[in-house]
Design a protein around this motif. Structure first.
Motif, PDB file in Angstrom:
ATOM      1  N   ALA A  61      17.964  20.538  62.813  1.00 44.18           N
ATOM      2  CA  ALA A  61      17.513  19.375  62.048  1.00 44.18           C
ATOM      3  C   ALA A  61      16.530  19.816  60.963  1.00 44.18           C
ATOM      4  CB  ALA A  61      16.867  18.352  62.977  1.00 44.18           C
ATOM      5  N   TYR A  62      15.585  20.651  61.339  1.00 39.15           N
ATOM      6  CA  TYR A  62      14.580  21.103  60.372  1.00 39.15           C
ATOM      7  C   TYR A  62      15.213  21.934  59.260  1.00 39.15           C
ATOM      8  CZ  TYR A  62      10.394  19.469  62.815  1.00 39.15           C
ATOM      9  OH  TYR A  62       9.408  18.698  63.362  1.00 39.15           O
ATOM     10  N   LYS A  63      16.197  22.721  59.647  1.00 38.38           N
ATOM     11  CA  LYS A  63      16.862  23.547  58.647  1.00 38.38           C
ATOM     12  C   LYS A  63      17.534  22.659  57.584  1.00 38.38           C
ATOM     13  CE  LYS A  63      20.056  27.436  58.196  1.00 38.38           C
ATOM     14  NZ  LYS A  63      21.118  28.228  58.883  1.00 38.38           N
ATOM     15  N   GLU A  64      18.196  21.631  58.056  1.00 37.06           N
ATOM     16  CA  GLU A  64      18.835  20.699  57.119  1.00 37.06           C
ATOM     17  C   GLU A  64      17.798  20.072  56.201  1.00 37.06           C
ATOM     18  OE1 GLU A  64      22.022  18.406  57.784  1.00 37.06           O
ATOM     19  OE2 GLU A  64      23.032  20.128  58.682  1.00 37.06           O
ATOM     20  N   MET A  65      16.694  19.682  56.788  1.00 39.52           N
ATOM     21  CA  MET A  65      15.665  19.022  55.982  1.00 39.52           C
ATOM     22  C   MET A  65      15.069  19.995  54.977  1.00 39.52           C
ATOM     23  SD  MET A  65      13.747  16.312  58.460  1.00 39.52           S
ATOM     24  CE  MET A  65      13.327  17.343  59.861  1.00 39.52           C
ATOM     25  N   VAL A  92      17.212  14.009  61.726  1.00 40.81           N
ATOM     26  CA  VAL A  92      17.011  14.049  60.276  1.00 40.81           C
ATOM     27  C   VAL A  92      16.819  12.639  59.740  1.00 40.81           C
ATOM     28  CG1 VAL A  92      18.103  14.543  58.063  1.00 40.81           C
ATOM     29  CG2 VAL A  92      18.273  16.193  59.923  1.00 40.81           C
ATOM     30  N   ARG A  93      17.662  11.736  60.199  1.00 40.25           N
ATOM     31  CA  ARG A  93      17.563  10.362  59.723  1.00 40.25           C
ATOM     32  C   ARG A  93      16.197   9.764  60.055  1.00 40.25           C
ATOM     33  NH1 ARG A  93      20.409   6.186  57.934  1.00 40.25           N
ATOM     34  NH2 ARG A  93      19.329   4.207  58.273  1.00 40.25           N
ATOM     35  N   HIS A  94      15.738  10.037  61.249  1.00 44.70           N
ATOM     36  CA  HIS A  94      14.441   9.504  61.651  1.00 44.70           C
ATOM     37  C   HIS A  94      13.329   9.974  60.717  1.00 44.70           C
ATOM     38  CE1 HIS A  94      10.643   9.703  64.032  1.00 44.70           C
ATOM     39  NE2 HIS A  94      10.969   8.464  64.250  1.00 44.70           N
ATOM     40  N   PHE A  95      13.373  11.242  60.372  1.00 46.43           N
ATOM     41  CA  PHE A  95      12.352  11.754  59.468  1.00 46.43           C
ATOM     42  C   PHE A  95      12.489  11.137  58.083  1.00 46.43           C
ATOM     43  CE2 PHE A  95      11.521  14.928  62.688  1.00 46.43           C
ATOM     44  CZ  PHE A  95      10.183  15.205  62.512  1.00 46.43           C
ATOM     45  N   LYS A  96      13.718  10.965  57.648  1.00 48.33           N
ATOM     46  CA  LYS A  96      13.924  10.330  56.353  1.00 48.33           C
ATOM     47  C   LYS A  96      13.316   8.932  56.336  1.00 48.33           C
ATOM     48  CE  LYS A  96      18.132  12.656  54.729  1.00 48.33           C
ATOM     49  NZ  LYS A  96      19.593  12.486  54.465  1.00 48.33           N
ATOM     50  N   GLU A  97      13.512   8.205  57.409  1.00 49.22           N
ATOM     51  CA  GLU A  97      12.950   6.859  57.481  1.00 49.22           C
ATOM     52  C   GLU A  97      11.434   6.901  57.431  1.00 49.22           C
ATOM     53  OE1 GLU A  97      16.518   4.853  60.182  1.00 49.22           O
ATOM     54  OE2 GLU A  97      14.584   5.311  61.073  1.00 49.22           O
ATOM     55  N   LYS A 113      24.843   7.544  71.153  1.00 44.34           N
ATOM     56  CA  LYS A 113      25.766   8.599  71.574  1.00 44.34           C
ATOM     57  C   LYS A 113      26.797   8.916  70.493  1.00 44.34           C
ATOM     58  CE  LYS A 113      25.266   6.931  76.286  1.00 44.34           C
ATOM     59  NZ  LYS A 113      25.914   6.391  77.508  1.00 44.34           N
ATOM     60  N   ARG A 114      26.843   8.066  69.461  1.00 39.36           N
ATOM     61  CA  ARG A 114      27.875   8.234  68.452  1.00 39.36           C
ATOM     62  C   ARG A 114      27.622   9.457  67.579  1.00 39.36           C
ATOM     63  NH1 ARG A 114      26.987   3.589  66.635  1.00 39.36           N
ATOM     64  NH2 ARG A 114      26.878   3.863  64.381  1.00 39.36           N
ATOM     65  N   ASP A 115      26.423   9.516  67.026  1.00 41.51           N
ATOM     66  CA  ASP A 115      26.139  10.558  66.053  1.00 41.51           C
ATOM     67  C   ASP A 115      25.492  11.780  66.701  1.00 41.51           C
ATOM     68  OD1 ASP A 115      26.956   8.736  63.952  1.00 41.51           O
ATOM     69  OD2 ASP A 115      25.066   7.698  64.324  1.00 41.51           O
ATOM     70  N   PRO A 116      25.707  12.952  66.099  1.00 44.93           N
ATOM     71  CA  PRO A 116      25.050  14.160  66.584  1.00 44.93           C
ATOM     72  C   PRO A 116      23.535  13.996  66.608  1.00 44.93           C
ATOM     73  CG  PRO A 116      26.735  14.725  64.990  1.00 44.93           C
ATOM     74  CD  PRO A 116      26.656  13.233  65.015  1.00 44.93           C
ATOM     75  N   VAL A 117      22.911  14.588  67.598  1.00 42.83           N
ATOM     76  CA  VAL A 117      21.465  14.442  67.749  1.00 42.83           C
ATOM     77  C   VAL A 117      20.724  14.952  66.520  1.00 42.83           C
ATOM     78  CG1 VAL A 117      19.475  15.183  69.086  1.00 42.83           C
ATOM     79  CG2 VAL A 117      21.585  14.553  70.252  1.00 42.83           C
ATOM     80  N   TYR A 118      21.137  16.090  66.001  1.00 45.10           N
ATOM     81  CA  TYR A 118      20.396  16.652  64.874  1.00 45.10           C
ATOM     82  C   TYR A 118      20.468  15.735  63.652  1.00 45.10           C
ATOM     83  CZ  TYR A 118      24.661  18.273  62.543  1.00 45.10           C
ATOM     84  OH  TYR A 118      25.859  18.334  61.905  1.00 45.10           O
ATOM     85  N   VAL A 119      21.592  15.046  63.498  1.00 46.85           N
ATOM     86  CA  VAL A 119      21.719  14.092  62.399  1.00 46.85           C
ATOM     87  C   VAL A 119      20.745  12.929  62.577  1.00 46.85           C
ATOM     88  CG1 VAL A 119      23.250  12.401  61.333  1.00 46.85           C
ATOM     89  CG2 VAL A 119      24.110  14.674  61.908  1.00 46.85           C
ATOM     90  N   GLN A 120      20.622  12.478  63.789  1.00 40.47           N
ATOM     91  CA  GLN A 120      19.727  11.350  64.054  1.00 40.47           C
ATOM     92  C   GLN A 120      18.277  11.750  63.864  1.00 40.47           C
ATOM     93  OE1 GLN A 120      20.868   8.765  67.479  1.00 40.47           O
ATOM     94  NE2 GLN A 120      22.489  10.256  67.815  1.00 40.47           N
TER      95      GLN A 120
END
Lengths: 130, 130
Positions: free
Chosen positions: B54-58, B16-21, B7-14
């Motif tokens: 999220a996709y836009k950021e990526m 993006v992080r998941h895809f990075k991983e 719940k801490r971080d914005p969903v779109y950030v998470q």
DNA sequence: TCCAGTGTATTAATCAGTTAATACACATTC
DNA sequence: GAATGTGTATTAACTGATTAATACACTGGA
């Protein structure tokens, strides 16, 4: 008293954390007076209510206590104090582990990078904080 | 495709992080197709606009690319891919260091706790993620 | 006494993130 | 060609957390 804030976390959370660190390192001693809400707000350039919220959290956690309307003081409960230190360390480690594990980096490589970074910039840093 | 959100971080950030991983571990390969915005939103039970963000950021970070109106694909730029891994590791280490340094714990003690926690629960975890 | 400084409480305003509702252009497939 | 599924864009509403503004009660000392 000086705290550098980031934009990610709520200010009151960062204030609480700062006090926890000071308590954990012994920089703030048991029974020691801490600034009043309004004074802290002045020093840190934050809103008095934000300071109040931080203090309220600390009070509920038993980190500080308040008698009448005199400034709050650091708890004298040594159990609480030592557990604060443990809590800070464990929390940091667990956050780190859950950040690093999905990347599947060998632990020894991680430790290597960690030691390197831990000793980095130690000179400039010493000037600033001590 | 499954992501556990905090719940801490914005969903779109998470996201993006998941895809990075996934990219960093090679779980997603260069050129591989990823779900469409709408499908991802369905799978993760999030709003399509959040998926789009999220996709836009990526896309802007060069992690994925899009041709015409076919589903986006993972970049084939190996430089980007390896730097994603580096970035994730470095970021985690730096966060950890700045969390742990103010507590003034000897580095070796930290490393000890870290290794212990890193190997913890490895069995249950293996069931879940692999 | 009174006043300045304390803790405390209540309410309002602000803000970021998320969700929602649509819309448009395109291309692939039936 | 029509329909469906892409990516993309715009605008508005909503929501929860945070911060801000203000007020109140108490007390210790001048």
């Amino acid at each position: 008293m000086k705290v550098t804030f980031n934009k990610r976390d709520p200010v009151y959370v960062q204030v609480v954390r700062h006090f926890k660190e000071q308590i954990a390192t012994g920089n703030l001693e048991p029974g020691q007076e801490i600034p009043s809400r309004r004074e802290l707000a002045n020093q840190l350039k934050i809103n008095p209510n934000t300071a109040q919220r931080a203090y309220k959290e600390m009070e509920e956690a038993g980190l500080i206590f308040t008698q009448g309307n005199s400034p709050s003081k650091i708890t004298r409960d040594e159990n609480i104090i030592s557990s604060v230190r443990e809590e800070l360390i464990l929390e940091a480690v667990e956050d780190f582990v859950s950040a690093i594990r999905p990347i599947k980096v060998p632990i020894e490589e991680v430790v290597g990078i960690l030691k390197e970074k831990y000793n980095d910039d130690v000179f400039e840093r010493r000037d600033k904080n001590d």
